[in-house]
Design a protein around this motif. Structure first.
Motif, mmCIF file in Angstrom:
data_model
loop_
_atom_site.group_PDB
_atom_site.id
_atom_site.type_symbol
_atom_site.label_atom_id
_atom_site.label_comp_id
_atom_site.label_asym_id
_atom_site.label_seq_id
_atom_site.Cartn_x
_atom_site.Cartn_y
_atom_site.Cartn_z
ATOM 1 N N ASN A 298 42.209 53.607 49.963
ATOM 2 C CA ASN A 298 40.915 54.267 49.890
ATOM 3 C C ASN A 298 40.833 55.150 48.648
ATOM 4 O O ASN A 298 39.748 55.539 48.224
ATOM 5 C CB ASN A 298 40.658 55.119 51.140
ATOM 6 N N ILE A 299 41.993 55.474 48.101
ATOM 7 C CA ILE A 299 42.035 56.199 46.822
ATOM 8 C C ILE A 299 41.826 55.178 45.715
ATOM 9 O O ILE A 299 42.559 54.184 45.640
ATOM 10 C CB ILE A 299 43.397 56.897 46.626
ATOM 11 N N PRO A 300 40.837 55.346 44.855
ATOM 12 C CA PRO A 300 40.634 54.388 43.759
ATOM 13 C C PRO A 300 41.907 54.223 42.927
ATOM 14 O O PRO A 300 42.698 55.167 42.783
ATOM 15 C CB PRO A 300 39.505 55.028 42.933
ATOM 16 N N LEU A 301 42.092 53.026 42.401
ATOM 17 C CA LEU A 301 43.287 52.738 41.613
ATOM 18 C C LEU A 301 43.425 53.704 40.444
ATOM 19 O O LEU A 301 44.537 54.100 40.079
ATOM 20 C CB LEU A 301 43.241 51.285 41.106
ATOM 21 N N GLU A 302 42.285 54.085 39.842
ATOM 22 C CA GLU A 302 42.332 55.037 38.730
ATOM 23 C C GLU A 302 43.060 56.318 39.139
ATOM 24 O O GLU A 302 43.902 56.845 38.396
ATOM 25 C CB GLU A 302 40.914 55.388 38.258
ATOM 26 N N GLY A 303 42.706 56.846 40.328
ATOM 27 C CA GLY A 303 43.334 58.075 40.797
ATOM 28 C C GLY A 303 44.798 57.891 41.142
ATOM 29 O O GLY A 303 45.627 58.785 40.885
ATOM 30 N N ARG A 304 45.146 56.740 41.735
ATOM 31 C CA ARG A 304 46.548 56.479 42.090
ATOM 32 C C ARG A 304 47.431 56.377 40.849
ATOM 33 O O ARG A 304 48.583 56.829 40.842
ATOM 34 C CB ARG A 304 46.642 55.192 42.908
ATOM 35 N N LEU A 305 46.904 55.774 39.804
ATOM 36 C CA LEU A 305 47.647 55.689 38.544
ATOM 37 C C LEU A 305 47.811 57.073 37.910
ATOM 38 O O LEU A 305 48.896 57.453 37.467
ATOM 39 C CB LEU A 305 46.923 54.756 37.566
ATOM 40 N N MET A 306 46.697 57.815 37.868
ATOM 41 C CA MET A 306 46.736 59.125 37.225
ATOM 42 C C MET A 306 47.648 60.079 37.981
ATOM 43 O O MET A 306 48.286 60.946 37.370
ATOM 44 C CB MET A 306 45.320 59.707 37.143
ATOM 45 N N ALA A 307 47.757 59.911 39.287
ATOM 46 C CA ALA A 307 48.618 60.790 40.079
ATOM 47 C C ALA A 307 50.055 60.722 39.580
ATOM 48 O O ALA A 307 50.726 61.756 39.418
ATOM 49 C CB ALA A 307 48.557 60.403 41.559
ATOM 50 N N ILE A 308 50.552 59.512 39.320
ATOM 51 C CA ILE A 308 51.920 59.356 38.836
ATOM 52 C C ILE A 308 52.069 59.965 37.444
ATOM 53 O O ILE A 308 53.022 60.722 37.184
ATOM 54 C CB ILE A 308 52.326 57.871 38.826
#
Length: 370
Positions: A298-308
């Motif tokens: 449910n977290i957009p891929l953009e946010g999941r990438l930026m989190a790392i």
């Protein structure tokens, strides 16, 4: 200034016809009489006519043979030819048209008819030349259109990047101890997305992405920090719970700012990624993140990438409340947070490019510990 007159070569083995035709035409055109096909081709070496009047019935080389030779020479292939003939059968006319003639005039011909037919063909020829010239201009325009569009698009993208970079720099100037953070996180994201593409992962979620827009937009992920007090932003100690809540508001402030920009401009495709990155890069895979508590995909891929990228850089960088971790320590923390903080698939991708993260952390400015 006197207008240049059209040149006409009239070919006929009958001298009476040549004389009569020349007299009919000389008032309006420059006329070159040729009593044979051989003489016709001699004249052609010195004169390029605008039109040829060609008799069919001639000895040695008749009109059909002469037009074949004329059309075979690329220098003269486009010169219009009108046949002069006493023949009136349909097959003879069809043969002439098949060989490239533009018209037939039967002998004996009348002066007005001859002049009208010649004028019509010269007009058609001029119109063809004009059309070809216009086609050449259009073709040149078409050939260069893609280059011009590419150049203009590049200018727009450069302008967008300049604006994004300037805003991102303003944030970094205020957040005194995170120099180089924006540049490093962009490069981390590039390493991750390149590896995703190479491995063919998350193809559906990345379908339609403009990777350049995505990477540029990442510069705005902390834009909301502009609204955070310096006392909190640069506090030389761990934040209190109340202060941390204020710090967390930089996400919603950033989203609001980007949405305002998008409402006020028609061309905002480059901000679509920025909106998602800014709004979701503090969400966690297990749903314990902020501001919305999103979970899993449910977290957009953009946010999941930026989190790392964001957490890795925070770990290796100096902060007011901590010393930098080593690259090895940061790597270990990211791996241990798979399935809790981070998307497990993206953590596996991170493992494949961690050496690139380490290279970037060493080479790009900022107080980091390799």
């Amino acid at each position: 200034m006197e207008e240049t007159r059209h040149k006409i070569i009239m070919v006929d083995d009958n001298m009476a016809n040549l004389t009569m035709g020349r007299n009919m035409l000389k008032t309006f055109y420059e006329v070159y009489p040729a009593p044979s096909s051989a003489k016709f081709f001699e004249i052609l070496e010195n004169v390029t006519p605008d039109l040829v009047l060609l008799d069919i019935e001639m000895p040695e080389m008749n009109g059909y043979e002469a037009i074949k030779k004329l059309k075979a020479d690329e220098r003269f292939a486009n010169i219009p030819v009108i046949f002069l003939t006493a023949k009136s059968d349909e097959n003879s006319e069809l043969e002439g048209f098949d060989l490239g003639a533009v018209d037939y005039i039967s002998k004996p011909f009348s002066g007005p008819l001859l002049l009208k037919r010649i004028a019509n063909q010269l007009l058609i020829t001029e119109q063809k030349k004009e059309l070809l010239a216009n086609q050449a201009v259009l073709q040149d325009y078409a050939d260069n259109l893609e280059e011009r569009v590419h150049s203009k698009t590049k200018e727009v993208i450069n302008l967008q990047n300049a604006v994004l970079s300037t805003v991102a720099d303003l944030v970094e100037y205020r957040d005194q101890l995170t120099g180089g953070h924006v540049t490093r996180t962009q490069m981390y994201l590039k390493a991750l997305t390149d590896e995703l593409i190479r491995e063919g992962l998350y193809q559906d979620e990345m379908a339609g992405w403009d990777i350049d827009f995505f990477l540029s937009s990442a510069q705005l992920h902390d834009v909301g920090k502009i609204a955070i007090s310096d006392m909190i932003l640069n506090k030389p100690a761990k934040l209190t719970m109340e202060e941390f809540e204020i710090m967390k508001s930089h996400v919603t402030v950033g989203v609001d700012a980007i949405e305002r920009i998008m409402r006020n401009t028609e061309e905002h495709a480059f901000l679509n990624h920025a909106l998602l990155i800014t709004g979701t890069h503090h969400e966690k895979w297990d749903g314990t993140g902020y501001p919305m508590g999103l979970k899993g995909k449910n977290i957009p891929l953009e946010g999941r990438l930026m989190a790392i990228a964001d957490v890795y850089d925070a770990l290796i960088a100096v902060r007011p409340y901590k010393e930098p971790f080593s690259c090895e320590q940061a790597r270990k923390i990211i791996l241990e947070s798979s399935g809790t903080h981070f998307d497990p698939i993206l953590v596996e991708v991170f493992k494949n490019v961690v050496s690139e993260f380490e290279r970037v952390s060493r080479e790009i400015g900022g107080s980091v510990n390799g």
